[in-house]
Design an enzyme around this catalytic site. Structure first.
Site, mmCIF file in Angstrom:
data_model
loop_
_atom_site.group_PDB
_atom_site.id
_atom_site.type_symbol
_atom_site.label_atom_id
_atom_site.label_comp_id
_atom_site.label_asym_id
_atom_site.label_seq_id
_atom_site.Cartn_x
_atom_site.Cartn_y
_atom_site.Cartn_z
ATOM 1 N N PHE A 137 0.844 -1.191 0.000
ATOM 2 C CA PHE A 137 0.000 0.000 0.000
ATOM 3 C C PHE A 137 0.883 1.247 0.000
ATOM 4 O O PHE A 137 2.104 1.156 0.146
ATOM 5 C CB PHE A 137 -0.920 0.000 1.230
ATOM 6 N N SER B 38 -6.791 -7.665 -1.414
ATOM 7 C CA SER B 38 -6.309 -7.108 -0.147
ATOM 8 C C SER B 38 -6.790 -5.671 -0.002
ATOM 9 O O SER B 38 -6.650 -4.876 -0.930
ATOM 10 C CB SER B 38 -4.783 -7.140 -0.087
ATOM 11 N N CYS C 7 -3.639 -5.111 6.597
ATOM 12 C CA CYS C 7 -3.916 -5.797 5.339
ATOM 13 C C CYS C 7 -4.826 -6.998 5.601
ATOM 14 O O CYS C 7 -4.448 -7.939 6.309
ATOM 15 C CB CYS C 7 -2.612 -6.260 4.697
ATOM 16 N N THR D 19 -8.043 -9.733 3.841
ATOM 17 C CA THR D 19 -8.492 -10.365 2.602
ATOM 18 C C THR D 19 -10.006 -10.319 2.474
ATOM 19 O O THR D 19 -10.729 -10.716 3.392
ATOM 20 C CB THR D 19 -8.018 -11.833 2.548
ATOM 21 N N ALA E 271 -7.728 -12.604 11.811
ATOM 22 C CA ALA E 271 -7.055 -13.689 12.523
ATOM 23 C C ALA E 271 -6.799 -13.317 13.983
ATOM 24 O O ALA E 271 -6.713 -12.129 14.322
ATOM 25 C CB ALA E 271 -5.736 -14.021 11.836
ATOM 26 N N HIS F 256 1.199 -4.507 7.647
ATOM 27 C CA HIS F 256 1.545 -5.403 8.748
ATOM 28 C C HIS F 256 1.808 -4.544 9.989
ATOM 29 O O HIS F 256 2.872 -3.940 10.122
ATOM 30 C CB HIS F 256 2.777 -6.240 8.415
ATOM 31 N N THR G 53 4.474 12.017 8.516
ATOM 32 C CA THR G 53 5.852 12.400 8.793
ATOM 33 C C THR G 53 6.043 12.642 10.286
ATOM 34 O O THR G 53 5.249 13.351 10.911
ATOM 35 C CB THR G 53 6.232 13.672 8.022
#
Length: 233
Positions: A2, A47, A54, A56, A70, A108, A154
């Site tokens: 991404f 995704s 991320c 599915t 999960a 992640h 930033t």
């Protein structure tokens, strides 16, 4: 992969701890609605980053989609704290022709961070955040990138140590485009640090340890490329 540029804000229509439907798979599922603009080219298995995580797509229609969550994701992120009508940042995975306006974001999540303060600065907002895992602070550097709830931002200040924290600034435009701007002191955000920092650390450690993966020439090229990209901006 991404970019950290949030495309739209969706609304949680359900969070099922035990979804026994075919699309739920017998685990936790999350259904998000009011996001038709990112579903025009959707496919099962795609995704989509939800608050920077991320996930599915297991089912979708014109205005909503469902994802499985999960157990590790629930432990690592703030998704488990969502409820009906919660708003979430959404971004589809990049295409090959996508402009890299943010930075390379994997989706992640490394840890969550708690908002310590929200301070106005003219028309901007300064957020001070303390990560649950203080160890990630070694990867966060002033003027570097960090991803908060899926938004590439930033870093404006970093304080290391046991009580360490970091700060980011949200300009007026960004405040209108991401859910993080409306969060209050004490609330949590998902944090993904810039993956480049991890690679550099591992390469340097391997180099000085004299083990595989410590090719200093490769490390030099990586650092040189990062510097060149920064100078072009």
């Amino acid at each position: 992969m991404f970019t950290g540029l949030v495309e739209t804000i969706g609304t949680v229509s359900s969070l099922e701890p035990l979804d026994t439907s075919a699309s739920g798979g017998g685990g936790t599922s999350l259904t998000i609605s009011n996001c038709e603009e990112i579903l025009t080219d959707a496919h099962l298995g795609d995704s989509i980053a939800v608050n920077g995580t991320c996930l599915t797509v297991t089912a979708f229609d014109k205005t909503w989609f469902k994802v499985g969550v999960a157990p590790e994701t629930l432990r690592r992120t703030n998704l488990g704290s969502l409820s009906t009508n919660s708003r979430v940042n959404l971004e589809r995975a990049v295409l090959s022709e996508t402009r890299m306006g943010g930075h390379f974001v994997q989706g992640h999540v490394d840890t969550i961070a708690t908002i310590l303060s929200v301070t106005p600065d003219s028309n901007a907002l300064v957020l001070r955040l303390q990560p649950r895992d203080r160890g990630v602070l070694r990867y966060i550097v002033e003027k570097g990138y960090v991803t908060l709830d899926g938004a590439s931002l930033t870093v404006t200040k970093v304080v290391d140590g046991e009580e360490g924290y970091f700060e980011i600034m949200l300009i007026a435009y960004t405040q209108e485009k991401i859910v993080t701007a409306s969060k209050k002191v004490g609330e949590d955000v998902n944090v993904e640090i810039d993956i480049v920092g991890k690679y550099v650390e591992k390469s340097v450690q391997s180099y000085f340890a004299g083990v595989g993966g410590g090719d200093f020439a490769i490390l030099e090229k990586m650092v040189s490329r990062i510097v060149d990209e920064k100078l072009k901006k």
